[in-house]
Design an enzyme around this catalytic site. Structure first.
Site, short mmCIF file in Angstrom:
data_model
loop_
_atom_site.label_atom_id
_atom_site.label_comp_id
_atom_site.label_asym_id
_atom_site.label_seq_id
_atom_site.Cartn_x
_atom_site.Cartn_y
_atom_site.Cartn_z
N GLU A 22 -66.44 118.12 -20.20
CA GLU A 22 -67.78 118.70 -20.37
C GLU A 22 -68.61 118.56 -19.09
O GLU A 22 -69.33 119.49 -18.71
CB GLU A 22 -68.47 118.04 -21.58
CG GLU A 22 -69.88 118.52 -21.85
CD GLU A 22 -70.02 120.01 -22.14
OE1 GLU A 22 -69.01 120.72 -22.25
OE2 GLU A 22 -71.17 120.48 -22.22
N ARG A 74 -79.40 136.39 -24.52
CA ARG A 74 -78.23 137.07 -25.08
C ARG A 74 -77.62 138.07 -24.10
O ARG A 74 -76.55 138.61 -24.33
CB ARG A 74 -78.62 137.82 -26.36
CG ARG A 74 -79.16 136.94 -27.44
CD ARG A 74 -79.42 137.76 -28.67
NE ARG A 74 -78.18 138.35 -29.15
CZ ARG A 74 -77.30 137.74 -29.93
NH1 ARG A 74 -77.54 136.52 -30.34
NH2 ARG A 74 -76.21 138.34 -30.31
N LYS A 131 -70.27 121.73 -17.15
CA LYS A 131 -71.72 121.81 -16.90
C LYS A 131 -71.98 122.12 -15.44
O LYS A 131 -72.83 122.94 -15.12
CB LYS A 131 -72.43 120.49 -17.25
CG LYS A 131 -72.73 120.22 -18.68
CD LYS A 131 -73.77 121.08 -19.33
CE LYS A 131 -73.23 122.37 -19.85
NZ LYS A 131 -72.57 122.45 -21.11
N HIS A 166 -49.87 114.00 -10.65
CA HIS A 166 -48.77 114.93 -10.92
C HIS A 166 -49.05 116.30 -10.31
O HIS A 166 -48.55 117.30 -10.81
CB HIS A 166 -48.50 115.00 -12.42
CG HIS A 166 -48.06 113.68 -12.98
ND1 HIS A 166 -46.80 113.17 -12.75
CD2 HIS A 166 -48.72 112.74 -13.68
CE1 HIS A 166 -46.70 111.98 -13.32
NE2 HIS A 166 -47.87 111.68 -13.89
N GLU A 187 -70.46 125.90 -14.34
CA GLU A 187 -71.02 127.13 -14.93
C GLU A 187 -72.40 127.46 -14.38
O GLU A 187 -72.78 128.63 -14.37
CB GLU A 187 -71.03 127.06 -16.46
CG GLU A 187 -71.98 126.04 -17.04
CD GLU A 187 -71.96 126.01 -18.56
OE1 GLU A 187 -71.71 127.04 -19.19
OE2 GLU A 187 -72.21 124.93 -19.12
N TRP A 226 -75.70 142.77 -21.93
CA TRP A 226 -74.72 141.99 -21.18
C TRP A 226 -73.46 142.84 -21.21
O TRP A 226 -72.84 143.01 -22.25
CB TRP A 226 -74.47 140.65 -21.86
CG TRP A 226 -73.57 139.73 -21.10
CD1 TRP A 226 -73.91 138.91 -20.07
CD2 TRP A 226 -72.17 139.52 -21.32
NE1 TRP A 226 -72.82 138.20 -19.64
CE2 TRP A 226 -71.74 138.55 -20.38
CE3 TRP A 226 -71.24 140.04 -22.20
CZ2 TRP A 226 -70.43 138.10 -20.31
CZ3 TRP A 226 -69.93 139.60 -22.13
CH2 TRP A 226 -69.54 138.63 -21.19
N CYS A 240 -75.45 141.29 -26.69
CA CYS A 240 -76.69 141.87 -26.21
C CYS A 240 -77.76 141.48 -27.21
O CYS A 240 -77.47 140.91 -28.25
CB CYS A 240 -76.58 143.38 -26.17
SG CYS A 240 -75.13 143.92 -25.26
N LYS A 299 -75.41 133.56 -23.76
CA LYS A 299 -75.54 132.43 -24.68
C LYS A 299 -74.61 132.54 -25.88
O LYS A 299 -74.09 131.55 -26.36
CB LYS A 299 -77.00 132.35 -25.15
CG LYS A 299 -77.31 131.15 -26.03
CD LYS A 299 -77.20 129.86 -25.26
CE LYS A 299 -77.45 128.63 -26.10
NZ LYS A 299 -76.89 127.43 -25.43
N ASN A 353 -75.16 146.11 -30.33
CA ASN A 353 -74.62 144.84 -29.86
C ASN A 353 -73.25 144.68 -30.50
O ASN A 353 -73.13 144.73 -31.72
CB ASN A 353 -75.54 143.69 -30.29
CG ASN A 353 -74.92 142.34 -30.03
OD1 ASN A 353 -74.13 142.17 -29.11
ND2 ASN A 353 -75.27 141.35 -30.85
N GLY A 354 -72.21 144.52 -29.69
CA GLY A 354 -70.85 144.39 -30.22
C GLY A 354 -69.90 145.26 -29.43
O GLY A 354 -70.21 145.69 -28.32
C1 F6R Z 1 -71.22 125.97 -22.09
C2 F6R Z 1 -71.42 126.71 -23.33
C3 F6R Z 1 -70.26 127.44 -23.90
C4 F6R Z 1 -70.30 127.39 -25.42
C5 F6R Z 1 -69.19 128.29 -26.01
C6 F6R Z 1 -69.20 128.24 -27.51
O1 F6R Z 1 -72.40 125.33 -21.69
O2 F6R Z 1 -72.50 126.75 -23.87
O3 F6R Z 1 -69.05 126.95 -23.41
O4 F6R Z 1 -70.13 126.07 -25.84
O5 F6R Z 1 -69.41 129.62 -25.59
O6 F6R Z 1 -70.39 128.71 -28.03
P1 F6R Z 1 -70.85 128.36 -29.49
O7 F6R Z 1 -71.06 126.90 -29.57
O8 F6R Z 1 -72.12 129.14 -29.70
O9 F6R Z 1 -69.74 128.81 -30.41
#
Ligand code: F6R
Length: 608
Positions: free
Chosen positions: A481, A27, A485, A504, A488, A75, A2, A603, A101-102
């Site tokens: 990746e 966040r 992308k 397989h 998500e 969040w 959060c 994030k 937050n936590g």
């Molecule tokens: C996907 C994305 C997440 C982060 C993951 C790790 O677009 O951003 O998969 O890569 O949550 O986050 P960090 O890099 O902040 O440890």
């Protein structure tokens, strides 16, 4: 996961808090709330939904006058996102309020105990126990009360606290969740992250685990959880505030994709001097570096995918064995770390709970940890033995793009440096490969020029149900990746497969018209991947191929081709990922989604 903001001083708190929370919505954004002391009592306003609902209901803060306040953008972890569960939370007399937050891990035990003492709970949150526990221990000295509470709670927290009995003071404390304190001539601020207060001040203190900040308009002091005074150093933050704005783009994600040439340059250039790679921050001599026997890369999500590329590049160039682990697995699998091993954790935010735990696990066993991190002063950056920052600047969009690109650069630099000190690359070869690296920003710029074409292609797939990504070797890591992308932010189901593995099992999912994105940039594996393209085509797939300029023969088998410029095959990910990022973005936009704020995601993942 959060965002929290707080203020005490001579200005109106509500406006400052709302502005700060707006900068922290990445966040968490499922509900928001704010508490302000109005001169007589603490008033709270909370709303479900995005922050703008709170802004409207308080008329931009006007209905909540006062110079001491705390705010929160949530969040949800414990309890659904609604108004009741939104923070701040009160004690029973509404004289103490808290934002958090936590996760308080022992909240059930604490709640049962408090219930026995007559406390009633209004919410489903773990945080409410903190408000009641503060009430339980409160004998008139907030610092003493807080220290007692901290000895009872387990888990992670950044807390902002107001006591109506001390209406000139803001209290804050953290453990394993980010928190900074800022100061200007008018008063003091707290926030989960620097951009929230940049408009007001650049004078910042990074609060360490279990430190308590006691703030007034004209005074600021830090204490340990034993109530002892601590001296802390003020840090001047020289981030460009504009860097955190959208800069005319429709979404932060689009802006951040377009910033990749700069990010790559910024991350690369300071570490190249006179045809050599200089990574001073490693604090390791060439001999020590050459003696590394094994590397463990640990990360989550996209950072993990960067690590998978890192494995291919480091093993290929330096011939050092590399294991790549998801941090959430590494921390509990009792990993075998042998003498001579080096651990590298990768994290954009520097706050990812699993990655932080993996770092601690490795350090507790006496291993040196190098962190590749974007956020300066974040928990991972502070706890690692060495930090190799990615210079991507603040990344706001939840889906990472520019930070991921910068992570790749740091991994290439490490691989080249290690290959050179181990005698696997001679001086001339190193110079040639550095030249390839230096061309990447310009090549990425060229690829970004394809946006319209990729948008048109993406629009054809906004109705797709399943999309597959395939590749071999480094191309497989790119597929991982590219697939993340897409899924998500567009909510289209998608999977990445090592191209040779498809038959397989997964190939049974291919039907007439299924889109398969085949990445075929690695010269030695090109023919093999083309065979896999033929396999899926013969089962009805529509194939989008991403390959290198010159590989025109792929057009015989693929239905649509995106060419990327030539570079050293080890660096191909930096180019091939760009059209895939754009594809995911434009499918999301085509479906009318908010690409910056995908549902269910945040994030910075500061919980397990
Ligand atoms: C996907 C994305 C997440 C982060 C993951 C790790 O677009 O951003 O998969 O890569 O949550 O986050 P960090 O890099 O902040 O440890």
């Amino acid at each position: 996961m959060c965002g929290i903001v707080g203020y005490v001083g001579s200005k109106q708190a509500a406006e400052i808090i709302l502005e700060g929370l707006a900068r922290l919505e990445y966040r968490g954004y499922d509900s928001a709330g704010m508490a302000v002391y109005d001169g007589e009592k603490i008033r709270i306003s909370k709303t479900a939904g995005r922050l703008k609902v709170l802004e409207e209901s308080t008329r931009g803060g006007e209905t909540m006058p006062g110079v001491l306040g705390i705010g929160h953008t949530r969040w949800a972890t414990h309890g659904i996102p609604n108004e009741t569960n939104a923070h701040p939370h009160f004690n029973k007399d509404e004289t103490i309020t808290v934002v958090h937050n936590g996760i308080i891990e022992n909240y059930i035990a604490l709640r049962d105990l408090l219930k026995k003492h007559g406390y009633e709970f209004q919410t489903e949150t773990d945080t409410e126990v903190v408000a009641h526990l503060l009430d339980y221990y409160d004998k008139g000295d907030p610092l003493e009360t807080i220290t007692k509470v901290l000895h009872r709670v387990e888990g992670s927290y950044a807390l902002g606290i107001i006591f109506a009995s001390h209406p000139d003071t803001l209290y804050a404390v953290r453990k394993d969740s980010p928190l900074i304190v800022g100061r200007d001539d008018s008063g003091c601020f707290i926030a989960s992250d620097v951009p929230a207060i940049l408009k007001h001040t650049r004078r910042v203190f990074y609060v360490d685990d279990q430190e308590i900040a006691v703030m007034k308009a004209d005074d600021l002091a830090f204490y340990s959880i034993y109530g002892e005074r601590i001296e802390k150093e003020e840090v001047y933050v020289d981030w460009d505030a504009d860097a955190a704005e959208k800069g005319g783009y429709e979404h932060f994600m689009l802006k951040e994709m377009n910033e990749q040439p700069k990010t790559v340059t910024d991350t690369l250039s300071p570490r190249i001097r006179d045809g050599r790679i200089v990574i001073e921050e490693l604090n390791m001599s060439d001999e020590e570096l050459a003696a590394v026997k094994k590397i463990h890369i640990v990360a989550c999500g996209s950072a993990y995918h960067a690590g998978v590329t890192g494995k291919y590049v480091i093993e290929g160039l330096a011939r050092i064995p590399v294991e790549v682990d998801l941090a959430s697995e590494f921390r509990y699998r009792d990993p075998i770390l042998e003498e001579g091993a080096m651990v590298i954790v990768i994290s954009q935010s520097g706050e990812t709970a699993d990655t932080l735990a993996a770092l601690r696990e490795a350090r507790n066993r006496g291993f040196r940890v190098l962190a590749i991190v974007n956020v300066v002063g974040s928990s991972i950056a502070r706890e690692a033995d060495a930090v190799m920052y990615t210079w991507a600047g603040p990344e706001i969009a939840v889906a990472t793009t520019k930070a991921y690109s910068a992570q790749l650069i740091n991994l290439y630099l490490l691989a080249l440096k290690m290959a050179h000190v181990r005698g696997r690359l001679d001086d001339d070869e190193l110079v040639d490969m550095i030249e390839d690296l230096k061309c990447l920003p310009q090549q990425i710029e060229l690829l970004l020029g394809n946006q319209k074409r990729i948008q048109r292609f993406a629009n054809r797939y906004i109705g797709a149900k399943d999309i597959f990504f395939i590749g071999r070797g480094i191309d497989y890591s790119i597929a991982l990746e590219g697939s993340l992308k897409l899924k998500e932010i567009s909510y289209v189901h998608s999977e990445a497969y090592a191209a040779g593995e498809l038959k397989h099992g997964t190939i049974s999912l291919i039907e007439e018209g299924t889109l398969v994105t085949a990445i075929a940039t690695q010269p030695e594996l090109f023919a093999k991947t083309v065979s896999n393209i033929v396999e899926v085509k013969s089962r009805g797939a529509f194939v989008l191929a991403v390959t290198t300029e010159g590989n025109d023969e792929i057009e015989k088998n693929a239905d649509y081709v995106i060419y990327v410029p030539q570079t050293n095959p080890y660096f191909m990910n930096s180019l091939a990922i760009v059209p895939l990022q754009m594809f995911g973005y434009y499918v999301s936009v085509g479906k009318g989604y908010d690409a910056d704020h995908p549902r269910n995601l945040a994030k910075s993942v500061t919980v397990e």
